[in-house]
Design a protein around this motif. Structure first.
Motif, PDB file in Angstrom:
ATOM      1  N   PRO A 119      74.570  40.589  37.487  1.00 31.12           N
ATOM      2  CA  PRO A 119      74.400  41.400  38.344  1.00 31.12           C
ATOM      3  C   PRO A 119      74.287  41.563  39.521  1.00 31.12           C
ATOM      4  O   PRO A 119      74.024  39.926  40.225  1.00 31.12           O
ATOM      5  CB  PRO A 119      73.343  41.407  38.151  1.00 31.12           C
ATOM      6  CG  PRO A 119      72.942  41.889  36.135  1.00 31.12           C
ATOM      7  CD  PRO A 119      73.961  40.414  36.497  1.00 31.12           C
ATOM      8  N   GLY A 120      74.130  42.058  40.977  1.00 30.63           N
ATOM      9  CA  GLY A 120      73.688  41.483  42.101  1.00 30.63           C
ATOM     10  C   GLY A 120      73.747  42.584  43.520  1.00 30.63           C
ATOM     11  O   GLY A 120      73.207  43.611  42.587  1.00 30.63           O
ATOM     12  N   GLN A 121      73.155  42.230  43.985  1.00 27.47           N
ATOM     13  CA  GLN A 121      72.544  43.460  44.951  1.00 27.47           C
ATOM     14  C   GLN A 121      73.218  44.627  45.150  1.00 27.47           C
ATOM     15  O   GLN A 121      71.696  46.149  45.111  1.00 27.47           O
ATOM     16  CB  GLN A 121      72.099  42.772  46.426  1.00 27.47           C
ATOM     17  CG  GLN A 121      71.279  41.368  46.571  1.00 27.47           C
ATOM     18  CD  GLN A 121      70.121  42.183  46.175  1.00 27.47           C
ATOM     19  OE1 GLN A 121      69.566  42.759  47.338  1.00 27.47           O
ATOM     20  NE2 GLN A 121      69.427  40.970  45.463  1.00 27.47           N
ATOM     21  N   GLN A 122      74.478  44.546  44.908  1.00 21.42           N
ATOM     22  CA  GLN A 122      74.973  45.861  45.268  1.00 21.42           C
ATOM     23  C   GLN A 122      76.397  45.756  44.191  1.00 21.42           C
ATOM     24  O   GLN A 122      77.144  45.087  44.153  1.00 21.42           O
ATOM     25  CB  GLN A 122      75.615  46.105  47.295  1.00 21.42           C
ATOM     26  CG  GLN A 122      74.942  46.387  47.380  1.00 21.42           C
ATOM     27  CD  GLN A 122      75.306  46.775  49.660  1.00 21.42           C
ATOM     28  OE1 GLN A 122      76.481  46.087  49.326  1.00 21.42           O
ATOM     29  NE2 GLN A 122      74.511  46.831  49.887  1.00 21.42           N
ATOM     30  N   GLY A 123      75.997  46.408  43.156  1.00 23.52           N
ATOM     31  CA  GLY A 123      77.044  46.463  42.014  1.00 23.52           C
ATOM     32  C   GLY A 123      76.938  44.810  41.052  1.00 23.52           C
ATOM     33  O   GLY A 123      75.719  44.798  41.144  1.00 23.52           O
ATOM     34  N   TYR A 124      78.045  44.491  40.694  1.00 26.42           N
ATOM     35  CA  TYR A 124      78.237  43.278  39.917  1.00 26.42           C
ATOM     36  C   TYR A 124      79.205  41.961  40.631  1.00 26.42           C
ATOM     37  O   TYR A 124      79.657  42.579  42.031  1.00 26.42           O
ATOM     38  CB  TYR A 124      79.155  43.014  38.857  1.00 26.42           C
ATOM     39  CG  TYR A 124      77.875  44.630  37.570  1.00 26.42           C
ATOM     40  CD1 TYR A 124      77.684  43.306  36.582  1.00 26.42           C
ATOM     41  CD2 TYR A 124      77.844  45.700  37.460  1.00 26.42           C
ATOM     42  CE1 TYR A 124      76.172  44.249  35.989  1.00 26.42           C
ATOM     43  CE2 TYR A 124      76.554  46.442  37.149  1.00 26.42           C
ATOM     44  CZ  TYR A 124      76.370  46.083  36.688  1.00 26.42           C
ATOM     45  OH  TYR A 124      75.139  45.862  35.547  1.00 26.42           O
ATOM     46  N   GLN A 125      78.753  41.298  40.531  1.00 24.84           N
ATOM     47  CA  GLN A 125      79.248  39.847  41.492  1.00 24.84           C
ATOM     48  C   GLN A 125      79.919  39.373  40.721  1.00 24.84           C
ATOM     49  O   GLN A 125      80.230  38.784  39.572  1.00 24.84           O
ATOM     50  CB  GLN A 125      78.132  39.161  41.897  1.00 24.84           C
ATOM     51  CG  GLN A 125      78.501  37.515  43.033  1.00 24.84           C
ATOM     52  CD  GLN A 125      77.349  36.550  42.805  1.00 24.84           C
ATOM     53  OE1 GLN A 125      76.399  36.677  43.402  1.00 24.84           O
ATOM     54  NE2 GLN A 125      77.653  35.016  43.056  1.00 24.84           N
ATOM     55  N   THR A 126      81.311  38.844  41.463  1.00 23.62           N
ATOM     56  CA  THR A 126      82.119  38.348  40.879  1.00 23.62           C
ATOM     57  C   THR A 126      82.018  36.981  40.470  1.00 23.62           C
ATOM     58  O   THR A 126      82.164  36.241  41.741  1.00 23.62           O
ATOM     59  CB  THR A 126      83.996  38.935  41.046  1.00 23.62           C
ATOM     60  OG1 THR A 126      84.138  39.707  41.038  1.00 23.62           O
ATOM     61  CG2 THR A 126      84.648  37.576  40.423  1.00 23.62           C
ATOM     62  N   VAL A 127      81.896  35.985  39.403  1.00 29.59           N
ATOM     63  CA  VAL A 127      81.687  34.764  39.684  1.00 29.59           C
ATOM     64  C   VAL A 127      82.681  34.234  38.415  1.00 29.59           C
ATOM     65  O   VAL A 127      82.783  32.510  39.038  1.00 29.59           O
ATOM     66  CB  VAL A 127      80.792  34.463  38.527  1.00 29.59           C
ATOM     67  CG1 VAL A 127      78.881  35.238  39.742  1.00 29.59           C
ATOM     68  CG2 VAL A 127      80.239  34.786  37.241  1.00 29.59           C
ATOM     69  N   PHE A 128      83.903  34.497  37.691  1.00 34.31           N
ATOM     70  CA  PHE A 128      84.837  33.750  37.243  1.00 34.31           C
ATOM     71  C   PHE A 128      85.958  34.814  37.147  1.00 34.31           C
ATOM     72  O   PHE A 128      85.488  36.162  36.904  1.00 34.31           O
ATOM     73  CB  PHE A 128      84.233  33.375  35.534  1.00 34.31           C
ATOM     74  CG  PHE A 128      85.268  32.843  34.692  1.00 34.31           C
ATOM     75  CD1 PHE A 128      85.920  31.728  35.161  1.00 34.31           C
ATOM     76  CD2 PHE A 128      85.954  33.944  34.203  1.00 34.31           C
ATOM     77  CE1 PHE A 128      86.550  30.951  34.388  1.00 34.31           C
ATOM     78  CE2 PHE A 128      86.638  32.833  33.080  1.00 34.31           C
ATOM     79  CZ  PHE A 128      87.393  31.498  33.190  1.00 34.31           C
ATOM     80  N   ASN A 129      87.399  34.514  37.447  1.00 34.57           N
ATOM     81  CA  ASN A 129      88.478  35.096  37.744  1.00 34.57           C
ATOM     82  C   ASN A 129      89.323  34.179  37.436  1.00 34.57           C
ATOM     83  O   ASN A 129      89.767  33.167  38.411  1.00 34.57           O
ATOM     84  CB  ASN A 129      88.268  36.139  39.190  1.00 34.57           C
ATOM     85  CG  ASN A 129      89.339  36.623  39.340  1.00 34.57           C
ATOM     86  OD1 ASN A 129      91.205  36.812  38.185  1.00 34.57           O
ATOM     87  ND2 ASN A 129      89.651  37.827  39.944  1.00 34.57           N
ATOM     88  N   THR A 130      90.225  34.369  36.145  1.00 34.00           N
ATOM     89  CA  THR A 130      90.873  33.687  35.734  1.00 34.00           C
ATOM     90  C   THR A 130      92.379  33.742  34.848  1.00 34.00           C
ATOM     91  O   THR A 130      91.681  34.875  34.206  1.00 34.00           O
ATOM     92  CB  THR A 130      91.038  32.232  35.504  1.00 34.00           C
ATOM     93  OG1 THR A 130      91.878  31.287  35.771  1.00 34.00           O
ATOM     94  CG2 THR A 130      90.188  32.437  33.654  1.00 34.00           C
ATOM     95  N   TYR A 131      93.503  33.868  35.535  1.00 37.91           N
ATOM     96  CA  TYR A 131      93.965  33.671  33.759  1.00 37.91           C
ATOM     97  C   TYR A 131      94.467  33.516  32.678  1.00 37.91           C
ATOM     98  O   TYR A 131      94.786  31.449  32.948  1.00 37.91           O
ATOM     99  CB  TYR A 131      95.722  34.232  34.815  1.00 37.91           C
ATOM    100  CG  TYR A 131      95.893  35.130  35.877  1.00 37.91           C
ATOM    101  CD1 TYR A 131      95.866  36.475  34.418  1.00 37.91           C
ATOM    102  CD2 TYR A 131      95.394  35.835  36.729  1.00 37.91           C
ATOM    103  CE1 TYR A 131      96.421  37.737  34.888  1.00 37.91           C
ATOM    104  CE2 TYR A 131      95.457  36.810  37.371  1.00 37.91           C
ATOM    105  CZ  TYR A 131      96.027  38.069  36.357  1.00 37.91           C
ATOM    106  OH  TYR A 131      95.964  39.150  36.898  1.00 37.91           O
ATOM    107  N   LEU A 132      94.620  33.413  31.972  1.00 40.61           N
ATOM    108  CA  LEU A 132      94.487  32.329  30.469  1.00 40.61           C
ATOM    109  C   LEU A 132      95.658  33.053  29.584  1.00 40.61           C
ATOM    110  O   LEU A 132      95.404  34.251  29.428  1.00 40.61           O
ATOM    111  CB  LEU A 132      93.060  32.158  29.721  1.00 40.61           C
ATOM    112  CG  LEU A 132      92.049  32.245  30.409  1.00 40.61           C
ATOM    113  CD1 LEU A 132      90.703  32.377  29.775  1.00 40.61           C
ATOM    114  CD2 LEU A 132      91.554  30.315  30.670  1.00 40.61           C
ATOM    115  N   ASP A 133      96.608  31.881  28.829  1.00 44.53           N
ATOM    116  CA  ASP A 133      97.600  32.238  28.022  1.00 44.53           C
ATOM    117  C   ASP A 133      96.706  32.612  26.689  1.00 44.53           C
ATOM    118  O   ASP A 133      96.624  31.216  26.229  1.00 44.53           O
ATOM    119  CB  ASP A 133      98.301  30.919  28.623  1.00 44.53           C
ATOM    120  CG  ASP A 133      99.736  31.842  27.758  1.00 44.53           C
ATOM    121  OD1 ASP A 133     100.051  32.625  26.460  1.00 44.53           O
ATOM    122  OD2 ASP A 133     100.498  30.522  27.843  1.00 44.53           O
ATOM    123  N   PRO A 134      96.471  33.463  26.016  1.00 45.77           N
ATOM    124  CA  PRO A 134      96.432  33.721  24.451  1.00 45.77           C
ATOM    125  C   PRO A 134      97.266  32.838  23.607  1.00 45.77           C
ATOM    126  O   PRO A 134      96.374  32.689  22.451  1.00 45.77           O
ATOM    127  CB  PRO A 134      95.948  35.301  24.672  1.00 45.77           C
ATOM    128  CG  PRO A 134      96.992  35.885  25.258  1.00 45.77           C
ATOM    129  CD  PRO A 134      97.284  34.538  26.101  1.00 45.77           C
TER     130      PRO A 134
END
Length: 177
Positions: free
Chosen positions: A105-120
């Protein structure tokens, strides 16, 4: 003597009630669930706005989410596995794998802290992503597994106060420890 007894019983009752309430209201979750069951609707809307441009509608509630809020953690962390359950359409998957996102949760909406592509596609009994009890800058450290050819690698990523960054990369033995 009667007064002390009632005081002790009353104190014990309050302690039990607090314990039951704490257990029942715990925000921790130990596995992935459907995003529609655990993620706030505002977060799902934000994910759609930030990551989807397809004219075809995507049921974001069918993605999977993991809400992590351990003791001493500064804010809940929402991890999102963008693979859509029971769907041929996987708009956030490609050659590099599928998008995995993390928000707080951030000041305005949600803050992205993790963004990656993973091969399942991993060896049996290998967790793609797991959460540790260790906190870094108020959020838990994450462990990721990926294959580099035939070599299984373990990545440890930690929150640096703004974003998750790779701390260590370990090559595991060919027997996939």
């Amino acid at each position: 003597m009667g007064y002390q007894r009632w005081l002790m019983i009353g104190g014990l009752s309050v302690a039990v009630a607090v314990g039951v309430y704490a257990k029942a209201s715990s925000t921790a979750q130990t596995t992935w669930q459907l995003a529609g069951q655990i993620a706030p609707p505002e977060l799902l809307k934000q994910i759609g706005e930030e990551h989807l441009s397809s004219p075809e509608p995507v049921n974001l509630s069918q993605m999977r989410a993991w809400k992590i809020h351990q003791p001493r953690q500064s804010a809940p962390l929402y991890l999102i596995d963008t693979r859509v359950t029971d769907s041929e359409q996987q708009p956030l998957c490609g050659k590099a794998g599928c998008a995995f996102l993390g928000y707080i949760p951030g000041q305005q909406g949600y803050q992205t802290v993790f963004n990656t592509y993973l091969d399942p596609h991993l060896p049996p009994n290998t967790d793609l992503l797991s959460v540790t009890d260790e906190l870094q800058s108020g959020l838990p450290t994450l462990t990721l597994h990926q294959l580099d050819g035939q070599q299984l690698q373990r990545f440890t990523v930690a929150f640096d106060g703004t974003y998750y960054a790779v701390v260590t990369v370990d090559n595991l033995s060919p027997t996939h420890e």
